[in-house]
Scaffold this active site. Structure first.
Site, PDB file in Angstrom:
ATOM      1  N   ARG A  33       0.867  -1.292   0.003  1.00 41.28           N
ATOM      2  CA  ARG A  33      -0.127   0.018   0.144  1.00 41.28           C
ATOM      3  C   ARG A  33       0.976   1.177   0.028  1.00 41.28           C
ATOM      4  NH1 ARG A  33      -3.780   2.538   4.546  1.00 41.28           N
ATOM      5  NH2 ARG A  33      -4.897   4.024   3.452  1.00 41.28           N
ATOM      6  N   HIS A  34       0.233   2.472  -0.736  1.00 45.13           N
ATOM      7  CA  HIS A  34       0.987   3.652  -0.694  1.00 45.13           C
ATOM      8  C   HIS A  34       1.457   4.034   0.353  1.00 45.13           C
ATOM      9  CE1 HIS A  34      -2.463   6.065   0.078  1.00 45.13           C
ATOM     10  NE2 HIS A  34      -3.004   5.149  -0.689  1.00 45.13           N
ATOM     11  N   ARG A  44       0.441   9.053  -5.497  1.00 43.49           N
ATOM     12  CA  ARG A  44       0.921   8.579  -4.482  1.00 43.49           C
ATOM     13  C   ARG A  44       1.227   6.991  -4.253  1.00 43.49           C
ATOM     14  NH1 ARG A  44      -4.896   8.895  -4.455  1.00 43.49           N
ATOM     15  NH2 ARG A  44      -6.133   7.104  -3.859  1.00 43.49           N
ATOM     16  N   GLU A  82      -6.840   2.719  -7.024  1.00 41.25           N
ATOM     17  CA  GLU A  82      -7.747   2.272  -6.034  1.00 41.25           C
ATOM     18  C   GLU A  82      -9.246   2.101  -6.308  1.00 41.25           C
ATOM     19  OE1 GLU A  82      -8.714   1.178  -3.459  1.00 41.25           O
ATOM     20  OE2 GLU A  82      -8.263   2.550  -1.695  1.00 41.25           O
ATOM     21  N   HIS A  92      -3.566   0.469  -3.580  1.00 40.73           N
ATOM     22  CA  HIS A  92      -4.152   1.072  -2.439  1.00 40.73           C
ATOM     23  C   HIS A  92      -4.875   0.301  -1.545  1.00 40.73           C
ATOM     24  CE1 HIS A  92      -3.566   4.740  -5.260  1.00 40.73           C
ATOM     25  NE2 HIS A  92      -3.472   3.804  -6.222  1.00 40.73           N
TER      26      HIS A  92
END
Length: 221
Positions: free
Chosen positions: A10-11, A61, A85, A153
């Site tokens: 995940r970012h 991101r 996402e 995401h």
């Protein structure tokens, strides 16, 4: 042929994460803490998993988090819009409180695990299918001894893992979401095995206490 290992990362943190705002597909950058998280997480991930291919959502991101890791392993990042996402439509940019005030019934459906009838909200099954397609397409370019690192995401990764484990993303809610710059580790099952992937580790990070991780380097002083 397929990669033997898939790592789903995940970012790092953004201002929307810090403000508890629903991001969806709004394209906003990492904040200061997020940039620190990306570097610390990249060092930790590179120590345990050396990727053969690094792919990321094209939202900045995720892309910038991926670049921090890719530098450690000497690779370039491949951007893929299929790894974005989940879209939350007209809810994007809002806090949970704001959503409750305007859509109390729809919010209750969402929090109970259902599909809220709200403009632009992407069904979980649709997210799972596009994520699975993108992840497996890149995995199939690698061999059994290689590792695919996917930077995406929170919701998208949850739906992807659920589908890769042969479960129904629309109904199964047994997987807790990832913290920022935490990862899940999947390993390919044996030939003909069901499901084709097994979850070996989930929500692994750089080893900081969660309150320090969320607050950033100043919390260590």
């Amino acid at each position: 042929m397929t990669a033997g290992t898939i790592v789903l990362l995940r970012h790092a943190r953004t201002a929307y994460n810090a403000g508890l705002r629903l991001q969806g597909q709004i394209d906003i950058p990492l904040d200061e803490v997020g940039r620190w998280q990306a570097e610390q997480g990249a060092t930790a991930l590179a120590a345990s998993h050396k990727g053969s291919l690094v792919v990321a959502s094209d939202l900045q991101r995720a892309r910038d988090t991926a670049v921090a890791y890719a530098r450690h392993v000497g690779l370039e990042v491949v951007a893929d819009a299929g790894l974005r996402e989940r879209s939350f439509g007209i809810w994007e940019g809002m806090t949970d409180t704001e959503i409750v005030e305007r859509w109390p019934d729809e919010h209750a459906v969402w929090r109970s695990g259902g599909e809220p009838p709200v403009e632009g909200v992407e069904p979980k099954d649709a997210v799972a299918r596009r994520m699975e397609e993108a992840v497996l397409r890149h995995a199939e370019a690698l061999s059994a001894g290689e590792t695919l690192v996917v930077v995406s995401h929170g919701s998208a990764i949850t739906q992807a893992i659920t589908r890769l484990l042969g479960l129904d993303p629309a109904t199964w809610r047994g997987l807790h979401g990832l913290h920022n710059v935490h990862w899940s580790h999947l390993r390919a099952s044996g030939p003909g095995a069901t499901p084709a992937w097994r979850l070996l580790a989930h929500n692994v990070g750089a080893g900081y206490p969660l309150d320090t991780w969320q607050s950033g380097p100043e919390a260590r002083q």
